[in-house]
Structure formats: structure tokens, C-alpha cells
Design a protein around this motif. Structure first.
Motif, mmCIF file in Angstrom:
data_model
loop_
_atom_site.group_PDB
_atom_site.id
_atom_site.type_symbol
_atom_site.label_atom_id
_atom_site.label_comp_id
_atom_site.label_asym_id
_atom_site.label_seq_id
_atom_site.Cartn_x
_atom_site.Cartn_y
_atom_site.Cartn_z
ATOM 1 N N ASP A 10 0.842 -1.191 0.000
ATOM 2 C CA ASP A 10 0.000 0.000 0.000
ATOM 3 C C ASP A 10 0.884 1.249 0.000
ATOM 4 O O ASP A 10 2.116 1.166 -0.070
ATOM 5 C CB ASP A 10 -0.977 0.001 1.191
ATOM 6 N N ASN A 11 0.242 2.423 0.096
ATOM 7 C CA ASN A 11 0.993 3.678 0.020
ATOM 8 C C ASN A 11 1.925 3.898 1.209
ATOM 9 O O ASN A 11 2.839 4.734 1.160
ATOM 10 C CB ASN A 11 0.022 4.855 -0.091
ATOM 11 N N LYS A 12 1.713 3.159 2.301
ATOM 12 C CA LYS A 12 2.562 3.294 3.485
ATOM 13 C C LYS A 12 3.657 2.224 3.513
ATOM 14 O O LYS A 12 4.378 2.097 4.496
ATOM 15 C CB LYS A 12 1.704 3.191 4.747
ATOM 16 N N GLY A 13 3.758 1.434 2.447
ATOM 17 C CA GLY A 13 4.792 0.405 2.386
ATOM 18 C C GLY A 13 4.431 -0.890 3.070
ATOM 19 O O GLY A 13 5.281 -1.767 3.255
ATOM 20 N N LYS A 14 3.152 -1.051 3.464
ATOM 21 C CA LYS A 14 2.706 -2.280 4.117
ATOM 22 C C LYS A 14 2.236 -3.268 3.052
ATOM 23 O O LYS A 14 1.497 -2.902 2.146
ATOM 24 C CB LYS A 14 1.584 -1.966 5.104
ATOM 25 N N ILE A 15 2.648 -4.531 3.194
ATOM 26 C CA ILE A 15 2.272 -5.535 2.210
ATOM 27 C C ILE A 15 0.760 -5.782 2.234
ATOM 28 O O ILE A 15 0.167 -5.973 3.299
ATOM 29 C CB ILE A 15 3.049 -6.867 2.451
ATOM 30 N N GLN A 16 0.132 -5.708 1.080
ATOM 31 C CA GLN A 16 -1.318 -5.942 0.974
ATOM 32 C C GLN A 16 -1.633 -7.353 0.491
ATOM 33 O O GLN A 16 -2.571 -7.997 0.965
ATOM 34 C CB GLN A 16 -1.946 -4.938 -0.004
ATOM 35 N N SER A 17 -0.849 -7.816 -0.457
ATOM 36 C CA SER A 17 -1.123 -9.143 -1.012
ATOM 37 C C SER A 17 0.110 -9.654 -1.751
ATOM 38 O O SER A 17 1.016 -8.887 -2.097
ATOM 39 C CB SER A 17 -2.322 -9.101 -1.960
ATOM 40 N N LEU A 18 0.110 -10.960 -1.974
ATOM 41 C CA LEU A 18 1.144 -11.619 -2.765
ATOM 42 C C LEU A 18 0.474 -12.319 -3.947
ATOM 43 O O LEU A 18 -0.641 -12.841 -3.832
ATOM 44 C CB LEU A 18 1.894 -12.660 -1.928
ATOM 45 N N GLY A 19 1.149 -12.349 -5.054
ATOM 46 C CA GLY A 19 0.619 -13.032 -6.228
ATOM 47 C C GLY A 19 1.748 -13.616 -7.051
ATOM 48 O O GLY A 19 2.921 -13.554 -6.664
ATOM 49 N N SER A 20 1.400 -14.170 -8.173
ATOM 50 C CA SER A 20 2.375 -14.806 -9.060
ATOM 51 C C SER A 20 2.390 -14.090 -10.395
ATOM 52 O O SER A 20 1.446 -13.372 -10.756
ATOM 53 C CB SER A 20 2.027 -16.283 -9.270
#
Length: 538
Positions: free
Chosen positions: A76-86
Motif C-alpha cells: 500500500d501507500n505506506k509500504g505495508k504488504i497488501q497481497s502476494l501473487g504470481s
């Protein structure tokens, strides 16, 4: 008696569904003359089976493609991971993935073999849920691209992704359905696809990329789909188009597919009616509506829906093919043929359109035009056994026995382990008066399937024509040992008894035939009187 063979039908029935239909006629193949008697012959139809060149092992596929599978981090805009994908590293150096993998990202990075690279969105197609990423410092892959138009239901496939960020998770399965879409085919597969695997790769047995797996969960049921590779290749064009025209909510598509899976045609009709009201310019809405009406047997409404779809997208060959199916079921032969002709005018490399056109010409009695259509189909896809089979049947019926032999030789080359195809080849060898090859083809069918009663009967007829009487009778007796009520075997054995004046066994055959096939028994009785009591018969 067995039915004679007519071409396999591969009529396309919907924008996202191909239904394989088999068109048969209730006619016998006729009979072979031998001395003064009539000997019945049999010919069979079977569903097509597809074989490709040598497939790679799972280990070989993994080794060839694993270096092209990446993990995508969505922050996200604060550098926090939102999701992982391939994602899949393309030869161009860009990465292809599902759009929902990068949606609402403030920052994106791509990981490959322990290294992390910054990435930015490239081309985007929200409607098709596919996009590309531009990755700084990453070299392109050696990945090979496949073609979903050449795929077959039942073929082996391999999925590679990174569920929960676990790199290179590998699974296998088969293609359970192919759903026709613009440019290619949506792939439904039994290969497990978990959250985080979206955007990874689906590969065929030759390690070619054929799609991007998409995790989708609907009404408590996980549906494993892959977007066609053609959508990846078409990204640049679509990006330019959609940036001008906007896009349609792809949720409509998923909801329609879920209803189709349950064969809820009424629900599908209602959904598509709502879709077409909200977005009347959506050709997909009208195309799906046509398919649902077709499944319900409401042909006039199906035709109207397909015509609406064509008004919006007149250059889309598949809608013309669908319209041809609807016309076919309504018995409008002339319009059916013209719809298929329009489909192949738009796309001269549309193999299924040529097959449908060939079937339509065959049904209309235009055998030369049907052969020409099948020749186009096998030129486009020479590995399609169904097209070769259809051409073989049509050439046979047109009296072009040399071409029929060559067509069936292609068929058994593609399907060497199928006994029924060898039987078809044996039949046309006989029509071409190539007796030794005919007998060998029947024997090959029996090597594959020793209890194949129809092949034994056909072999018996061939032995009789060759004057090999002992082997002829033995073949009929073997067939009857396997199937005591095989009408053709009974008739031919009885005929052989009559020619050798063996009255008592002939009477037994007659008694048996009266129980299982009175019509054949009557024909046999006439032969009985003619051969044993010629003066009385006159």
C-alpha cells in the motif's frame, strides 16, 4: 445392424463452450457380393481421441519453465504488504499477471530466484483481468508461447505459482473444459489453483505457456480457470482500445460461467437479460444469451440474440459460427451454411469454422465442397484426428477411395491405439480393392482389442472375398462366441452354411435370426430358398 459412419460433429455451441456432437444415420453400410450370396459388412463411428507428439515429463516441464515464474508483492501507500501473487516473465522482459494481483497497489516489487526488483504497471486490461509489469533490471525469459485454439479437453496441463509467497509450487491436472472467448479459449482445469497462485503459469505438455491461472471462488465452490495466453499477447492492442472505450465489469462473466457449470439455463437467461439491459452495447451479453436460449431449445430467441451480438461485433467469427449452430438446429440449411462461410471469411484460419462448414455441406449432399472445407481444417490443424476422420468419411461417400485411405491413415497415425479407427481404415482399403492391406488393418484392430466382434465380422467378409473360406467361417464363429446375437455375424455365417449346402446349421441360424432380427431373418429365408431350392424359388 450397425449404423454407417458420418462425420464427427464438432459444432460450436456458444462463445465459451464447445459441445461435441455425433451425427449418425440409421443405414447399413451395404453388403459385399461373393459368388451368388449377399454378405453384410459393418462400419463403425467413434468419438475422436487426440494424441500429440511426445509429451515432456512433469520433471522436464518444471525444469524448462520454473525460471520464468515470479512472486509479485503488492504494497500500500505506506509500504505495508497488501497481497502476494504470481507472475510470468515473458521473453520481452515484462511480467504478465492478473490485474487483480496489482490492483490498488502503492508500490510493486517482483522476486525471482532470491532477488527483488522494482516494478510498475505496463499494459492493463481490467475486463480480461490481465496486465503486464515493467521490471527494472530483469532479463527476458526463453519461454515458449502456446495456442489455446489447439488444446483438447482431457489434455495434461501443469500449473506453477507462488501461493502465500511460496515460490515454485507445482501441480498437474487435465483440461476439463474449454470456453471460447475472443482470440482463444478460457481454460477450466483440474490442476489445483490456490490464492496467491493467480497470475502464475499454466503450461501444456510441451512446456508452452497456454494461460494464466486465476483463483476464483463462487458460492462455496472453487473453480479453477486460466485466462488464455492470447490475452497476454494481445495486451498492447487491448490497452490502447480500452483506454479509449473503457471496460465492462468482469463479474458478469464469472457469474455467467458459474451458472453454465450448473447448467442453470433459466438463471443464465435471466442474468444475461439483466446484463444486456444494463450494458446493451455488450456483445458478450448477447452472445451468452444466445447460448442459454440454445440450450433451452428456444431457437428463435437464440438466433435473435446472436444476431444482436453480430450487429455489435460483426467481425467476430465465433458469433457467426454460433448462429450457424442455431440455424442448423432449426433446419435452416442455407442460412446455416452462409453463417459458417461468413465465419471463415472473417478468419480463414478458424479450423472449427471449416469443420462446421464441412459437416453442413455433407448434410446437404455437397460432398466436394465438404472435402474442400475439411482440407482447410487439416491444413490449419494437421494434428486434429476429427478433421481427418470427417474427411475420410466424406471422401468415402464421394467415391474418392484413395483420398479416403490417406485420410484414415492420418487418423490411425494420430490415434494408433484405437481399434475402431483401424476398422474404418480397413473398410476403405476394401473399397479401394487393396485386400491385403484391408485384412492387415482388421487384424491390427484385433491386436488392440482381441474381443472386437465387429472387426471379426469385417475380417470374415474380407477373408471370404479373398477366397479364404476356412478363415472366413472361423472369424464369424469367433464373433458369435463373443456376441451370440451379432446380427451381421449370424447372417453371414448362415449364408456360408447355405453355400456349402449345410441345411441344418443354416436352419439354426434362421431360427436365431427370427428371434433377434425378423427383418434379416426374412432376407435370409429368401436366400435359403434360392440357394437350396432354386426351382421352387422360381
Amino acid at each position: 445392424m450397425k449404423e454407417s459412419a458420418k462425420p464427427h460433429s464438432l459444432l460450436r455451441a456458444a462463445p465459451r463452450a464447445i459441445r461435441a456432437l455425433c451425427d449418425r444415420a440409421g443405414l447399413t453400410n451395404g453388403y459385399c457380393r461373393r459368388r451368388c450370396g449377399s454378405f453384410l459388412s459393418v462400419a463403425l463411428v467413434m468419438a475422436p481421441i487426440y494424441h500429440a507428439a511426445r509429451a515432456k515429463t512433469a520433471d522436464e516441464v518444471f525444469r524448462e519453465v520454473s525460471g520464468s515464474v515470479v512472486v509479485i508483492h503488492n504494497f500500500d501507500n505506506k509500504g505495508k504488504i497488501q497481497s502476494l501473487g504470481s507472475g510470468i516473465l515473458l521473453p520481452s522482459g515484462q511480467v504478465a499477471t492478473n490485474y487483480h494481483v496489482i490492483e490498488k497497489a502503492g508500490k510493486l516489487t517482483v522476486s525471482l530466484q532470491g532477488r527483488e526488483y522494482p516494478a510498475t504497471p505496463g499494459y492493463i486490461d481490467r475486463f480480461r483481468d490481465v496486465c503486464s509489469l515493467v521490471v527494472s533490471g530483469m532479463q527476458g525469459s526463453q519461454l515458449l508461447m502456446g495456442d489455446t485454439n489447439l488444446l483438447k479437453v482431457g489434455s495434461k496441463v501443469y500449473a506453477i505459482g507462488s501461493p502465500q509467497g511460496l515460490e515454485l509450487t507445482f501441480s498437474d491436472g487435465i483440461i476439463s473444459a474449454l470456453r471460447d472467448v475472443d482470440k482463444g479459449h478460457y481454460i477450466q482445469t483440474t490442476a489445483p489453483i490456490s490464492q496467491g497462485s493467480s497470475g502464475g503459469g499454466l503450461f501444456d505438455e510441451h512446456a508452452r505457456l497456454i494461460g494464466l491461472p486465476t483463483y476464483f471462488f463462487n458460492q462455496g465452490q472453487q473453480l479453477n480457470f486460466a485466462l488464455p495466453v492470447e490475452w497476454v499477447l494481445d495486451l498492447r492492442n487491448r490497452h490502447a482500445l480500452l483506454s479509449k472505450a473503457g471496460s465492462v465489469d468482469s463479474e458478469w462473466v464469472f457469474r455467467v460461467i458459474a451458472l453454465e457449470e450448473k447448467q442453470d439455463w433459466s438463471g443464465m437467461i435471466q442474468l444475461c437479460l439483466n446484463w444486456s439491459k444494463q450494458i446493451p452495447s455488450s456483445a458478450e451479453a448477447w452472445g451468452y444469451l444466445g447460448f442459454a436460449y440454445l440450450q433451452k431449445g428456444e431457437l428463435a430467441l437464440a438466433i435473435d440474440a446472436y444476431q444482436r451480438a453480430i450487429q455489435i461485433r460483426p467481425e467476430y467469427a465465433h458469433y457467426w459460427a454460433d448462429l450457424g449452430v442455431a440455424y442448423s438446429r432449426e433446419g435452416q440449411k442455407t442460412r446455416q451454411i452462409e453463417a459458417y462461410r461468413q465465419a471463415v471469411r472473417i478468419n480463414a484460419n478458424y479450423a472449427l469454422g471449416w469443420i462446421n462448414l464441412g459437416i453442413a455441406y455433407y448434410q446437404n449432399g455437397d460432398l466436394e465442397k465438404a472435402i474442400d472445407a475439411y482440407e482447410h481444417a487439416v491444413r490449419i490443424n494437421p494434428a486434429d484426428a476429427s478433421s481427418w476422420f470427417n474427411m475420410g468419411i466424406t471422401c468415402r461417400d464421394a467415391g474418392q477411395f484413395f483420398k479416403a485411405v490417406e485420410s484414415f491413415r492420418h487418423t490411425v497415425h494420430l490415434t494408433p491405439g484405437n481399434a475402431q479407427y483401424w476398422l474404418n481404415l480397413g473398410e476403405v482399403y476394401g473399397l479401394a480393392d487393396r485386400r491385403a492391406e484391408q485384412i492387415e488393418a482388421y487384424n491390427q484392430a484385433l491386436r488392440i482389442k482381441p474381443d472386437y466382434d465387429d472387426a471379426l465380422v469385417s475380417l470374415g467378409v474380407a477373408y471370404g472375398i479373398a477366397g479364404r473360406e476356412t478363415e472366413e467361417r472361423g472369424a464369424y464363429l469367433k464373433a458369435l462366441h463373443i456376441n451370440p446375437e451379432h446380427n451381421t455375424a449370424l447372417f453371414n455365417l448362415g449364408q456360408d452354411y447355405l453355400e456349402h449346402s449345410e441345411r441344418e446349421p443354416a436352419r439354426e441360424v434362421y431360427s436365431h435370426l427370427k428371434r433377434v432380427n425378423p427383418e434379416l431373418a426374412q432376407m435370409f429365408f429368401k436366400n435359403y430358398n434360392t440357394l437350396l431350392f432354386p426351382k421352387t424359388a422360381k
